[in-house]
Structures are given as structure tokens and as C-alpha cells.
Design an enzyme around this catalytic site. Structure first.
Site, PDB file in Angstrom:
ATOM      1  N   ASP A 155       0.846  -1.182  -0.093  1.00 33.21           N
ATOM      2  CA  ASP A 155       0.237   0.218   0.262  1.00 33.21           C
ATOM      3  C   ASP A 155       0.257   1.603  -0.063  1.00 33.21           C
ATOM      4  O   ASP A 155       1.972   1.552   0.616  1.00 33.21           O
ATOM      5  CB  ASP A 155      -0.975  -0.021   1.058  1.00 33.21           C
ATOM      6  CG  ASP A 155      -1.627   0.927   1.343  1.00 33.21           C
ATOM      7  OD1 ASP A 155      -2.238   2.754   0.520  1.00 33.21           O
ATOM      8  OD2 ASP A 155      -3.014   0.566   0.929  1.00 33.21           O
ATOM      9  N   SER A 163      -7.728  14.316 -13.651  1.00 34.62           N
ATOM     10  CA  SER A 163      -9.090  13.808 -14.250  1.00 34.62           C
ATOM     11  C   SER A 163      -9.647  15.351 -14.532  1.00 34.62           C
ATOM     12  O   SER A 163      -9.107  16.611 -14.079  1.00 34.62           O
ATOM     13  CB  SER A 163      -9.527  13.180 -12.828  1.00 34.62           C
ATOM     14  OG  SER A 163     -10.823  13.671 -13.858  1.00 34.62           O
ATOM     15  N   ALA A 164     -10.086  15.193 -15.423  1.00 40.25           N
ATOM     16  CA  ALA A 164     -11.306  16.802 -16.278  1.00 40.25           C
ATOM     17  C   ALA A 164     -12.031  17.154 -14.692  1.00 40.25           C
ATOM     18  O   ALA A 164     -12.744  17.715 -14.773  1.00 40.25           O
ATOM     19  CB  ALA A 164     -11.690  16.079 -17.373  1.00 40.25           C
ATOM     20  N   TYR A 223     -14.268  12.310  -5.111  1.00 37.53           N
ATOM     21  CA  TYR A 223     -13.155  11.713  -5.502  1.00 37.53           C
ATOM     22  C   TYR A 223     -12.692  12.741  -6.173  1.00 37.53           C
ATOM     23  O   TYR A 223     -11.213  13.591  -6.389  1.00 37.53           O
ATOM     24  CB  TYR A 223     -14.145  11.227  -6.760  1.00 37.53           C
ATOM     25  CG  TYR A 223     -12.698  10.274  -7.820  1.00 37.53           C
ATOM     26  CD1 TYR A 223     -10.940  10.313  -7.627  1.00 37.53           C
ATOM     27  CD2 TYR A 223     -13.252  11.195  -9.178  1.00 37.53           C
ATOM     28  CE1 TYR A 223     -10.346   9.514  -8.210  1.00 37.53           C
ATOM     29  CE2 TYR A 223     -12.236  11.053  -9.896  1.00 37.53           C
ATOM     30  CZ  TYR A 223     -10.898  10.357 -10.389  1.00 37.53           C
ATOM     31  OH  TYR A 223     -10.232  10.169 -11.461  1.00 37.53           O
ATOM     32  N   LYS A 256      -8.357  14.901  -6.329  1.00 39.36           N
ATOM     33  CA  LYS A 256      -7.421  15.051  -7.818  1.00 39.36           C
ATOM     34  C   LYS A 256      -7.325  16.910  -7.125  1.00 39.36           C
ATOM     35  O   LYS A 256      -5.544  16.748  -7.695  1.00 39.36           O
ATOM     36  CB  LYS A 256      -8.393  14.896  -8.650  1.00 39.36           C
ATOM     37  CG  LYS A 256      -8.518  13.586  -8.792  1.00 39.36           C
ATOM     38  CD  LYS A 256      -7.156  12.557  -9.393  1.00 39.36           C
ATOM     39  CE  LYS A 256      -7.654  10.913  -9.177  1.00 39.36           C
ATOM     40  NZ  LYS A 256      -5.996  10.724  -9.135  1.00 39.36           N
TER      41      LYS A 256
HETATM   42  P1  NAD Z   1      -7.924   1.006 -11.249  1.00 42.10           P
HETATM   43  O1  NAD Z   1      -8.543   1.457 -10.050  1.00 42.10           O
HETATM   44  O2  NAD Z   1      -7.685   0.169 -12.561  1.00 42.10           O
HETATM   45  O3  NAD Z   1      -5.889   1.491 -11.153  1.00 42.10           O
HETATM   46  C1  NAD Z   1      -5.662   1.947 -10.253  1.00 42.10           C
HETATM   47  C2  NAD Z   1      -5.063   0.933  -8.765  1.00 42.10           C
HETATM   48  O4  NAD Z   1      -4.316   1.617  -8.280  1.00 42.10           O
HETATM   49  C3  NAD Z   1      -5.728  -0.040  -8.950  1.00 42.10           C
HETATM   50  O5  NAD Z   1      -4.800  -1.569  -9.319  1.00 42.10           O
HETATM   51  C4  NAD Z   1      -5.206  -0.241  -7.494  1.00 42.10           C
HETATM   52  O6  NAD Z   1      -4.915  -1.731  -6.845  1.00 42.10           O
HETATM   53  C5  NAD Z   1      -4.188   0.220  -7.091  1.00 42.10           C
HETATM   54  N1  NAD Z   1      -4.569   1.062  -5.068  1.00 42.10           N
HETATM   55  C6  NAD Z   1      -5.192   1.939  -5.184  1.00 42.10           C
HETATM   56  N2  NAD Z   1      -4.916   2.977  -4.239  1.00 42.10           N
HETATM   57  C7  NAD Z   1      -3.876   1.768  -3.891  1.00 42.10           C
HETATM   58  C8  NAD Z   1      -2.657   2.019  -2.445  1.00 42.10           C
HETATM   59  N3  NAD Z   1      -3.145   3.046  -1.613  1.00 42.10           N
HETATM   60  N4  NAD Z   1      -0.957   1.507  -2.719  1.00 42.10           N
HETATM   61  C9  NAD Z   1      -1.044   0.896  -4.154  1.00 42.10           C
HETATM   62  N5  NAD Z   1      -1.978   1.003  -4.842  1.00 42.10           N
HETATM   63  C10 NAD Z   1      -2.951   1.247  -4.643  1.00 42.10           C
HETATM   64  O7  NAD Z   1      -7.649   3.000 -12.020  1.00 42.10           O
HETATM   65  P2  NAD Z   1      -7.546   3.832 -13.596  1.00 42.10           P
HETATM   66  O8  NAD Z   1      -8.800   3.545 -14.189  1.00 42.10           O
HETATM   67  O9  NAD Z   1      -6.186   3.017 -13.846  1.00 42.10           O
HETATM   68  O10 NAD Z   1      -6.491   4.929 -13.043  1.00 42.10           O
HETATM   69  C11 NAD Z   1      -5.613   4.943 -12.661  1.00 42.10           C
HETATM   70  C12 NAD Z   1      -5.803   6.859 -12.621  1.00 42.10           C
HETATM   71  O11 NAD Z   1      -5.653   7.344 -12.772  1.00 42.10           O
HETATM   72  C13 NAD Z   1      -6.080   6.970 -10.997  1.00 42.10           C
HETATM   73  O12 NAD Z   1      -5.080   7.047 -10.008  1.00 42.10           O
HETATM   74  C14 NAD Z   1      -7.336   7.080 -11.474  1.00 42.10           C
HETATM   75  O13 NAD Z   1      -7.929   8.607 -10.296  1.00 42.10           O
HETATM   76  C15 NAD Z   1      -6.825   8.236 -12.601  1.00 42.10           C
HETATM   77  N6  NAD Z   1      -8.103   8.285 -13.290  1.00 42.10           N
HETATM   78  C16 NAD Z   1      -8.594   7.584 -13.764  1.00 42.10           C
HETATM   79  C17 NAD Z   1      -9.910   7.767 -14.958  1.00 42.10           C
HETATM   80  C18 NAD Z   1     -10.544   6.897 -15.367  1.00 42.10           C
HETATM   81  O14 NAD Z   1     -12.084   6.845 -16.330  1.00 42.10           O
HETATM   82  N7  NAD Z   1     -10.344   5.180 -15.315  1.00 42.10           N
HETATM   83  C19 NAD Z   1     -10.156   9.339 -15.723  1.00 42.10           C
HETATM   84  C20 NAD Z   1      -8.849  10.429 -15.026  1.00 42.10           C
HETATM   85  C21 NAD Z   1      -8.420   9.965 -14.274  1.00 42.10           C
END
Ligand code: NAD
Ligand code: UDP
Length: 338
Positions: A59, A125-126, A150, A154
Site C-alpha cells: 500500500d 482528471s478532467a 473523488y 485530485k
Molecule cells: P484502477 O482502479 O484500475 O487502477 C488503480 C490501481 O491502484 C489499482 O490497481 C488499485 O489496486 C491500486 N491502488 C489503489 N490505492 C492504492 C494504494 N493505496 N496503494 C497501492 N495501490 C493502490 O484505475 P485506473 O482507471 O487505471 O486509474 C488510474 C488513475 O487514473 C487513478 O488515479 C484514477 O483516479 C485516474 N483517472 C482515471 C480515470 C478513469 O476514468 N479511469 C479518469 C481520470 C483519472
């Protein structure tokens, strides 16, 4: 730059970026606590690239194990994907979101400083633009308050990174504001694997198409848009992954703080997405119109000129490509990644 620590590297965008890193000659090291991903993703990355990527289950909020990773590997840059991302859940469990997303970022920065690691790319993120005053959104548009906890994490992490960079001038920070990432790896081995009922449009449509859900619920058709449904900027996850590689190259030039929108620059409505999916797959997507979803905005898409000019990066795929790849992943993994 060579060795890249990828936090959250087993997730949807992280795993795709790990593949792009390998394809571009970098050595990724993954840390993830598996809270929203499976260890099997590592095997799939190996099948696609032929490389077994070092993975440490931890973590990012836990300082000691993280410190050990920095001691073991000579990290040149960090791409920080780790975080919780479900908007609805963040409204119900705000403390969980503030705790996980803020603490992981603070701990990471502290350890980076200790080991003098001077480059970080952050998944913003947007959503930081809140309710847009106008579209397309540019990086200089105001960032004040997001519409949910959330998004607020960000906004706060962006500020933490900006303040840290202002005080530690050698630190290079890239804030990447993603629009709507969709699609999957063209092999069908990696993609979005949401738990339970999908909140986002693309996985919901895919689940309707394989018969897992009865119909798509379209949240509102009376928005001030040409067909009345909401407009977003959907970007293929493979394009998004390449955007991270282009950003690392930029950080090599010691730019200090940089901010980029990563989208396609093109808005697509919900009904247009339904049609794109049908065109890509030949599968009909039944839908019904429902009242608008709380907190949704009518229209949200990016101006991506800055990323194009400064990173030499542009999205190559369109929504039909993304629908085809998303459906391929869905068909090959009807119950997600096992
Ligand atoms: P995801 O949930 O598939 O991937 C995030 C990963 O982080 C997961 O594998 C989870 O197990 C891990 N994780 C979470 N908290 C943790 C911690 N404390 N320690 C270690 N690992 C941890 O999400 P994603 O869609 O791949 O998004 C990745 C990043 O991009 C995130 O920060 C998300 O907020 C950001 N984001 C995503 C989107 C979207 O629509 N998917 C849009 C804008 C921004
Ligand atoms: N949407 C929809 N039905 C769904 C999921 C989403 O009509 O089951 C619409 C939503 O109202 C928005 C667009 O699709 O206009 C994109 O929604 P998503 O949740 O994927 O992204 P976000 O709203 O966070 O940009």
C-alpha cells in the site's frame, strides 16, 4: 531516464502504460495493493511483452515497505496511478477517498524526497475543472472545486504537487488531466474490469452487448446538445498510455511543473457512442432513456493543443476503435480478469 516506478501499475491505465514503457525501452517496477486489480495482470503483461515486470504488493500509504522499494531499485521517475476512483463510492465514503488518495500521494512524495527522485507524473482528471464554464477545456481554465470527493482529492493532490515543486525546484511534476479513458489492449488480455454494476458508460455498454445486462440506461436526453444526450471526450487507453511515455521524455528536459489535458479534442454523445459500438461490433445495444444522473454536466471535452505542441503527442484511435477493443476484452473476459 530508465527505471520507472509505476504505482497502481496493475490497474486499467497503469497496466497499459507498463506495456508502453516496455515497448519504449524503459524498465518499469510495479507497486499495487490489489484493492482494485488482480495479480494475474502481471502474467498477461508478460504474455504481451515477453517481460516479467518486478511487482511488489504494498500500500503506497505504508512508508516503510515503500522505502524498501526505493532502496532496492534506482528509480528515475514515478508514475502515480494508485488511487481509488469511483465517484459514487467517494460520495458515500469520503474519508476512505481522502485517506487513501491523499496519504498515498503524501507518503510517496516524502519517500521520493528522501531518495532524491526528481520526476513524477500524476494521474489527474478532467474532473478538476468542475462544472465547465465553456468547452473545449484548456489547461488554463479555472480549477476550484470538483463536484464530488473523488474529484476533490485530485484538486488537492494537484495543489500538494504544485506547492512541493515550488519549494523543491529540482522536482519535475507533470499533472495529466485525463478525459474519459476507454478501450482495451487490442489483444483482449487487458482492459477495464470494474467490480459490480459499472458506473461508466463503456463497460456498461459492453456488458449489455454480451447479455449480462438488459439495456443501457441513458441518463437524460434533454441536455442542450445536438441529440440531447451528454457529450464527453473518450480517449483510447492505448493512446493515453503513449501520452505517459511522451511526458517522461518531456520531464527529461527538467521543465519544472507542466500540466496537460489528455483527450482527443472531440466530443461524442451517449447516442453516438451507442452507434459507434454497433458499427464496431455489429451487436445491437438496447437502451432506455432515464432522468439525468445527479452531478452530470452536459458537455465536457478537451482542447489538447498543448500536449500536441509540447509533447508531440496526439490520440490516434477513434471511438469505433475503442469500442471494438473494449468489446473484444469483454468477450474474452466475461467475468473479468481471473
Ligand atoms: P484502477 O482502479 O484500475 O487502477 C488503480 C490501481 O491502484 C489499482 O490497481 C488499485 O489496486 C491500486 N491502488 C489503489 N490505492 C492504492 C494504494 N493505496 N496503494 C497501492 N495501490 C493502490 O484505475 P485506473 O482507471 O487505471 O486509474 C488510474 C488513475 O487514473 C487513478 O488515479 C484514477 O483516479 C485516474 N483517472 C482515471 C480515470 C478513469 O476514468 N479511469 C479518469 C481520470 C483519472
Ligand atoms: N452514461 C449513461 N449511462 C450509463 C453511464 C453513463 O447514459 O450507464 C452517460 C453519462 O450520463 C455521461 C456519459 O455517459 O453523459 C459518460 O459517463 P461516464 O460515467 O462514463 O463518465 P463521466 O460522467 O465521469 O465523464
Amino acid at each position: 531516464m530508465h527505471t520507472i516506478l509505476v504505482t497502481g501499475g496493475l490497474g486499467f491505465i497503469g497496466s497499459e502504460t507498463v506495456i508502453a514503457l516496455i515497448n519504449n525501452g524503459y524498465e518499469p517496477v510495479i507497486v499495487d495493493n490489489l484493492s482494485n486489480s488482480k495479480e494475474a495482470v502481471l502474467d498477461r503483461i508478460e504474455t504481451i511483452t515477453g517481460k516479467r515486470v518486478p511487482f511488489i504488493k504494498l500500500d503506497v500509504c505504508d512508508e516503510e515497505p515503500l522505502r524498501k522499494v526505493f532502496a532496492q531499485y534506482k528509480i528515475d521517475a514515478v508514475i502515480h496511478f494508485a488511487g481509488l476512483k469511483a465517484v459514487g463510492e467517494s460520495v458515500e465514503k469520503p474519508l476512505l477517498y481522502y485517506q487513501n488518495n491523499l496519504m498515498s500521494s503524501l507518503t510517496l512524495l516524502k519517500v521520493m524526497k528522501e531518495f532524491d527522485v526528481r520526476n513524477i507524473v500524476f494521474s489527474s482528471s478532467a474532473t478538476v475543472y468542475g462544472v465547465p464554464e465553456r468547452v473545449p477545456l484548456t489547461e488554463s481554465d479555472p480549477v476550484t472545486h470538483a463536484t464530488n470527493p473523488y474529484g476533490e482529492t485530485k484538486v488537492m493532490i494537484e495543489h500538494i504537487l504544485m506547492d512541493t515543486q515550488a519549494a523543491w525546484k529540482e522536482l519535475n511534476v507533470a499533472l495529466l488531466r485525463y478525459f474519459n479513458p476507454i478501450g482495451a489492449h487490442p489483444s483482449g488480455l487487458l482492459g477495464e474490469d470494474p467490480n459490480g454494476i459499472p458506473n461508466n458508460l463503456m463497460p456498461y455498454i459492453s456488458q449489455v452487448a454480451i447479455g449480462k445486462r438488459d439495456h443501457l440506461r441513458i441518463w437524460g436526453d434533454t441536455y442542450p446538445t445536438p441529440d440531447g444526450t451528454g457529450i464527453r471526450d473518450y480517449i483510447h487507453v492505448v493512446d493515453l498510455a503513449e501520452g505517459h511515455v511522451a511526458t517522461l521524455k518531456k520531464l527529461d528536459k527538467n521543465p519544472g511543473l507542466v500540466i496537460y489535458n489528455l483527450g482527443t479534442g472531440k466530443g461524442t454523445s451517449v447516442l453516438e457512442m451507442v452507434h459507434a459500438f454497433e458499427e464496431a461490433t455489429g451487436v445491437k445495444v438496447p437502451y432506455k432513456i432515464y432522468p439525468p444522473r445527479a452531478g452530470d454536466v452536459a458537455e465536457n471535452y478537451a482542447n489538447c493543443d498543448k500536449a500536441s505542441e509540447e509533447l508531440g503527442w496526439k490520440a490516434k484511435y477513434n471511438v469505433v476503435d475503442a469500442c471494438r477493443d473494449a468489446f473484444n476484452f469483454q468477450k474474452k473476459n466475461p467475468d473479468g480478469i481471473k
